[in-house]
Design an enzyme around this catalytic site. Structure first.
Site, PDB file in Angstrom:
ATOM      1  CG  ASP A 109      -0.826  -0.027  10.148  1.00  9.77           C
ATOM      2  OD1 ASP A 109      -0.921  -0.078   8.942  1.00  9.77           O
ATOM      3  OD2 ASP A 109      -1.755   0.702  10.761  1.00  9.77           O
TER       4      ASP A 109
ATOM      5  CB  CYS B 154     -12.439   0.832  -5.658  1.00 14.59           C
ATOM      6  SG  CYS B 154     -11.900  -0.597  -4.769  1.00 14.59           S
TER       7      CYS B 154
ATOM      8  CB  CYS C  21      -8.993   4.333  -4.031  1.00 14.65           C
ATOM      9  SG  CYS C  21      -7.202   3.906  -3.886  1.00 14.65           S
TER      10      CYS C  21
ATOM     11  CB  CYS D 201      -5.681  -0.869  -7.530  1.00  9.22           C
ATOM     12  SG  CYS D 201      -6.017  -1.880  -6.089  1.00  9.22           S
TER      13      CYS D 201
ATOM     14  CD  GLU E 137       1.752   5.737  15.529  1.00  7.67           C
ATOM     15  OE1 GLU E 137       1.168   4.397  15.137  1.00  7.67           O
ATOM     16  OE2 GLU E 137       1.612   6.536  14.679  1.00  7.67           O
TER      17      GLU E 137
ATOM     18  CE1 TYR F 230       2.371   1.269  12.278  1.00 10.18           C
ATOM     19  CE2 TYR F 230       1.874   1.152  14.807  1.00 10.18           C
ATOM     20  CZ  TYR F 230       1.752   1.853  13.455  1.00 10.18           C
ATOM     21  OH  TYR F 230       1.153   3.129  13.259  1.00 10.18           O
TER      22      TYR F 230
ATOM     23  CB  CYS G 159      -7.710   0.389   1.141  1.00  9.41           C
ATOM     24  SG  CYS G 159      -7.099  -1.218   0.027  1.00  9.41           S
TER      25      CYS G 159
END
Length: 333
Positions: free
Chosen positions: A130, A187, A190, A196, A34, A112, A180
Site C-alpha cells: 500500500d 526517524c 525508527c 535508511c 482491509e 493490495y 515513517c
DNA sequence: AAGCCGGGGGC
DNA sequence: GCCCCAGGCTT
C-alpha cells in the site's frame, strides 16, 4: 533473515498498535478490516469495523442482508462502492477462496487487498503493498523515481523466507503508518534509521504519488470591441482575476454562438500549472460591444500570453490601434 | 492513463 | 479553508 528484517519484526512485535483486527484469524473479518482500511485512516475505520461485524458477523450473514442495510452500516465511512462490492462478494461465494490469484478476482479486491487477505489469513507469501509500504521502501533505499510497479517487485523480493508473510506485511505497513510518516517521519523512533538511505531527505520519497501532469485543451476567445477587449471575472481556476472567456476547446461553437460572434483561430498558447499542462487555442473576433483595456485589470499570466498572441493579429486587420505588449506605464487604450 | 469515489487530519 | 492522503473500478 537479515539484521534489519529481524529488527523490523522485533519492533513490530513490541510497538504494534492494539487494533481490533490484530491477530485476527477469521478470513472474513480480515477482509472486512482491509476493505475498510482502503483510503481510510485506522482511527476512522475502527468503529465501522465493530459495527459492521456486529451486524454482519459472517460472510453468510452479509450475503443475506439487504444492500440497503449494509449501506446504512457503512454510512459515514465514505467510498460506498466498497460496501456494495463487499455485499456482492458475499452473495457470490460461500467461503473466501484461499489464494491471492482467486481473491484478486473478487469484487472490490485489487492487488493490495487480495495480497493482504492472502498473506494474513492464509499465509501466502505475497507482498501487500500500500502507500505506506511504497513510502517506507522508497525511503529505505532512497529510490526517488521508483514506479509503483518497481516498488511492488522490490517488496516481494524483500519478504524474508522465515517470516510469516502476514506479519511481515503488517510490520512494514505499521512502520509507515506510525513512524515513517508522509510529512514528518519520526526517524528517531525508527528501527531502520541506522540503515535508511533516505532519512536525510525523507520528504523526497513519498514521490511515487507524484501525479502525472495532465494535458488540458482549452480555448480562449478574444473579442475585440470598439474600446478594447471583452473581459469577464474568472471563476474556478484563476478565480477573482480577469480574463477573456476560457473554456474546454470543444465548447467553442456553443460559446461563440452565445456571444454572437464568428471567431477565427489566431494561434496557440501553452501554459504550465502545478499539475496541469494547458494547451490553449486562441480564437479571436470583432465584437459589437465596447470592451475595456485588459492591462488595467489583474490578469493571470496565461491571459497575458493569450492577449499578446491575439491582439497584434486582430489589430492588424482592425481599425483600432492596440498595444502589442503589456505596457509599463498608464496606456490609453 | 485518467477520472471518480468521501472522508479526516495537518498546516 | 485549503492541501494532502490513496485502492479499486470505470471509461
Amino acid at each position: 533473515m537479515k539484521a534489519w528484517q529481524e529488527a523490523l519484526l522485533a519492533w513490530y512485535r513490541k510497538h504494534a498498535r492494539p487494533l481490533p483486527w490484530r491477530g485476527e484469524k477469521d478470513p472474513y473479518r480480515i477482509l472486512v478490516s482491509e476493505v475498510l482500511l482502503q483510503q481510510t485512516q485506522v482511527r476512522q475505520a475502527i468503529p465501522y469495523y465493530r459495527r459492521f461485524l456486529q451486524r454482519f458477523p459472517t460472510l453468510k450473514a452479509l450475503g443475506e442482508a439487504p444492500l440497503e442495510e449494509v449501506l446504512r452500516v457503512w454510512q459515514g465511512a465514505g467510498y460506498y462502492r466498497r460496501a456494495v462490492h463487499l455485499h456482492r462478494l458475499a452473495q457470490q461465494v460461500e467461503a473466501l477462496p484461499q489464494s491471492f490469484a482467486q481473491l484478486k478476482g473478487l469484487p472490490g479486491l485489487g492487488p493490495y487487498t487480495a495480497a493482504a487477505v492472502a498473506s494474513m489469513a492464509f499465509g501466502e507469501r505475497v507482498a501487500a503493498v500500500d502507500g505506506n509500504v511504497r513510502r517506507v521502501l522508497a525511503r529505505l533505499f532512497a529510490l526517488e523515481g521508483a514506479s509503483p510497479k518497481a516498488l511492488q517487485g522490490l517488496a516481494q523480493s524483500l519478504m524474508p523466507e522465515e517470516a510469516h508473510p502476514g506479519e511481515w506485511n503488517q510490520a512494514l505497513m505499521e512502520l509507515g503508518a506510525t513512524v515513517c510518516l508522509p510529512r514528518k517521519p519520526l526517524c528517531g523512533a525508527c528501527p531502520l534509521a541506522s540503515r535508511c538511505r533516505g532519512k536525510e531527505a525523507p520528504e523526497r520519497y513519498p514521490l511515487p504519488q507524484r501525479r502525472k501532469v495532465r494535458e488540458e485543451r482549452l480555448a480562449a476567445l478574444v473579442l475585440l470591441g470598439r474600446k478594447g477587449v471583452y473581459l469577464e471575472r474568472l471563476e474556478g481556476r484563476f478565480q477573482g482575476l480577469y480574463g477573456v472567456p476560457l473554456f474546454p476547446a470543444e465548447e467553442l461553437p456553443v460559446r461563440a454562438e452565445a456571444l454572437g460572434v464568428a471567431p477565427r483561430l489566431l494561434g496557440e498558447v501553452r501554459h504550465a500549472l502545478t499539475h496541469r499542462r494547458l494547451l490553449v487555442e486562441v480564437h479571436g473576433a470583432f465584437w459589437e460591444g465596447e470592451g475595456e483595456d485588459p492591462w488595467k485589470r489583474p490578469l493571470p499570466k496565461l491571459m497575458e500570453k493569450v492577449l499578446r498572441q491575439a491582439l497584434p493579429l486582430l489589430a492588424h486587420e482592425g481599425v483600432v490601434p492596440l498595444p502589442h505588449a503589456k505596457p509599463h506605464g498608464v496606456e490609453p487604450f
